[in-house]
Scaffold this motif. Sequence first.
Motif, short mmCIF file in Angstrom:
data_model
loop_
_atom_site.label_atom_id
_atom_site.label_comp_id
_atom_site.label_asym_id
_atom_site.label_seq_id
_atom_site.Cartn_x
_atom_site.Cartn_y
_atom_site.Cartn_z
N PRO A 47 38.58 122.02 70.09
CA PRO A 47 39.47 122.28 71.23
C PRO A 47 40.91 122.54 70.80
N TRP A 48 41.37 121.86 69.77
CA TRP A 48 42.74 122.06 69.30
C TRP A 48 42.93 123.49 68.83
N LEU A 49 41.97 124.00 68.08
CA LEU A 49 42.05 125.39 67.59
C LEU A 49 41.90 126.38 68.73
N ALA A 50 41.00 126.07 69.68
CA ALA A 50 40.75 126.99 70.79
C ALA A 50 41.99 127.20 71.65
N GLU A 51 42.85 126.17 71.71
CA GLU A 51 44.09 126.29 72.49
C GLU A 51 45.13 127.16 71.79
N ARG A 52 44.86 127.59 70.56
CA ARG A 52 45.81 128.39 69.78
C ARG A 52 45.08 129.63 69.26
N PRO A 53 44.83 130.60 70.13
CA PRO A 53 44.04 131.78 69.75
C PRO A 53 44.72 132.67 68.72
N GLY A 54 46.00 132.42 68.44
CA GLY A 54 46.69 133.24 67.46
C GLY A 54 46.40 132.86 66.02
N ILE A 55 45.64 131.81 65.80
CA ILE A 55 45.32 131.37 64.44
C ILE A 55 44.43 132.41 63.77
N GLU A 56 44.84 132.88 62.60
CA GLU A 56 44.09 133.90 61.87
C GLU A 56 43.38 133.34 60.63
N ILE A 57 43.94 132.27 60.05
CA ILE A 57 43.36 131.69 58.84
C ILE A 57 43.31 130.18 58.99
N VAL A 58 42.16 129.59 58.68
CA VAL A 58 42.01 128.13 58.63
C VAL A 58 41.75 127.76 57.18
N CYS A 59 42.71 127.03 56.61
CA CYS A 59 42.61 126.60 55.21
C CYS A 59 42.17 125.13 55.23
N ARG A 60 40.98 124.85 54.68
CA ARG A 60 40.40 123.52 54.86
C ARG A 60 39.70 123.06 53.59
N ASP A 61 39.37 121.75 53.57
CA ASP A 61 38.47 121.29 52.53
C ASP A 61 37.04 121.60 52.98
N ARG A 62 36.04 121.16 52.20
CA ARG A 62 34.69 121.63 52.47
C ARG A 62 33.84 120.64 53.27
N ALA A 63 34.50 119.75 53.98
CA ALA A 63 33.77 118.81 54.82
C ALA A 63 33.03 119.56 55.92
N PRO A 64 31.76 119.24 56.18
CA PRO A 64 30.99 119.99 57.18
C PRO A 64 31.56 119.90 58.59
N PHE A 65 32.20 118.75 58.93
CA PHE A 65 32.73 118.63 60.28
C PHE A 65 33.93 119.55 60.49
N PHE A 66 34.71 119.80 59.45
CA PHE A 66 35.82 120.75 59.57
C PHE A 66 35.29 122.18 59.66
N ALA B 289 39.10 127.97 51.37
CA ALA B 289 39.28 126.67 50.74
C ALA B 289 40.67 126.62 50.12
N ASP B 290 41.32 125.47 50.22
CA ASP B 290 42.65 125.38 49.63
C ASP B 290 42.57 125.25 48.11
N ARG B 291 43.67 125.51 47.45
CA ARG B 291 43.69 125.57 45.99
C ARG B 291 43.30 124.24 45.35
N TRP B 292 43.80 123.14 45.91
CA TRP B 292 43.48 121.83 45.32
C TRP B 292 41.98 121.59 45.34
N HIS B 293 41.32 121.87 46.48
CA HIS B 293 39.88 121.62 46.56
C HIS B 293 39.09 122.59 45.69
N LEU B 294 39.58 123.81 45.52
CA LEU B 294 38.89 124.73 44.61
C LEU B 294 38.86 124.16 43.20
N TRP B 295 40.01 123.71 42.71
CA TRP B 295 40.06 123.13 41.35
C TRP B 295 39.26 121.83 41.29
N HIS B 296 39.36 121.02 42.33
CA HIS B 296 38.66 119.74 42.35
C HIS B 296 37.15 119.95 42.33
N ASN B 297 36.66 120.85 43.19
CA ASN B 297 35.22 121.12 43.24
C ASN B 297 34.73 121.75 41.94
N LEU B 298 35.55 122.62 41.34
CA LEU B 298 35.17 123.25 40.08
C LEU B 298 35.06 122.19 38.97
#
Length: 247
Positions: free
Chosen positions: A41-60, A75-84
Motif C-alpha cells: 500500500p505504501w508503494l501504491a500511494e506513490r505511483p511515480g516510483i520507477e525503481i525499487v532498490c531492495r535486499d532479496r527478502a521474499p516479503f520485500f 538489488a543494492d550494491r551492499w547485498h550484491l557483494w554480500h550475496n556474492l
Amino acid sequence: MVGVDEYATRKGRHYGTVLVDIETRRPVDLLPDREASSLAPWLAERPGIEIVCRDRAPFFAEGASAGAPQAVQVADRWHLWHNLSEATERTVAQHRHCLRALVPATPEPEPEPAPEEEPSGSPWPTGHRVADRTRSRHAAVHTLLEAGHSLRSVQRQLGMAWHTVKRFADAAKPDDLFTGQWQNRTSVLDDYKPYLDDRWNEGFTNAWKLWEEIVPLGYKGSYQRVRAYLYKKRTSPRPVTARPPSP
C-alpha cells in the motif's frame, strides 16, 4: 527511486521496514513491520516510483511487485557483494576436498570446537542437563568397571545406589537409558525444522542468522539447540555435487 530494507527495534524479535530516498540517501518513512501487506500500500500511494532498490527478502519482493508493478526492482550494491561473498564461501566449502587433493601439502586450519553430537535417535540433545549427567555417570561407571572394580566398589566410590549402578552397568551406551516417557520426547524445534531445512538447501547455513529468523515465527527455544541441529547437518557426509554460482 526508493530503497527498501529492514530495521530492528529488538534484534531477533521485532523488525520493521525503512524506506529511503535513493537520491538524497535519507530515510523518508518507517513501517512497523516487514510484511508485503504493509509495503505494497505504501508503494501504491506513490505511483511515480520507477525503481525499487531492495535486499532479496521474499516479503520485500512480493510487496514491491504488488504495490509498484511499474517499477524496476534492483538489488543494492551492499547485498550484491554480500550475496556474492556468501555464494563463494559456500562453493569453496563444498569443494574443499577437491582443493585438498590439488594442494595436499597445505596444512588444514584447526577446526572450530563444536558441541559433541549425541548418537542418532537420541531423545535428548547435548546440553540438556539430565542427559549430560546421565552420560557422565555412565562413563564413570564403565571406566571403573573396565578397571576391574566390582559393582559394590563402584557404588561406594561414586556414592550411587546399587540398583542405579547396576542399571548403568547393564546399559551398553548412555542412550539406552533414555527410555519410557522420554523415548518419544518432542523438541521445541520440531515445528521449525522444515523451515530450517528449506533455508539450508537454499544455502543459508549461519546458525545465528537462522535462529534470528525463526524467533519471530514463534520459536521459544535456545540458539544452542538450533546450532546443534545445523551442526549435525553440516558434519553429515554428502557428495560434492554443488555447481559454481551463476554469473
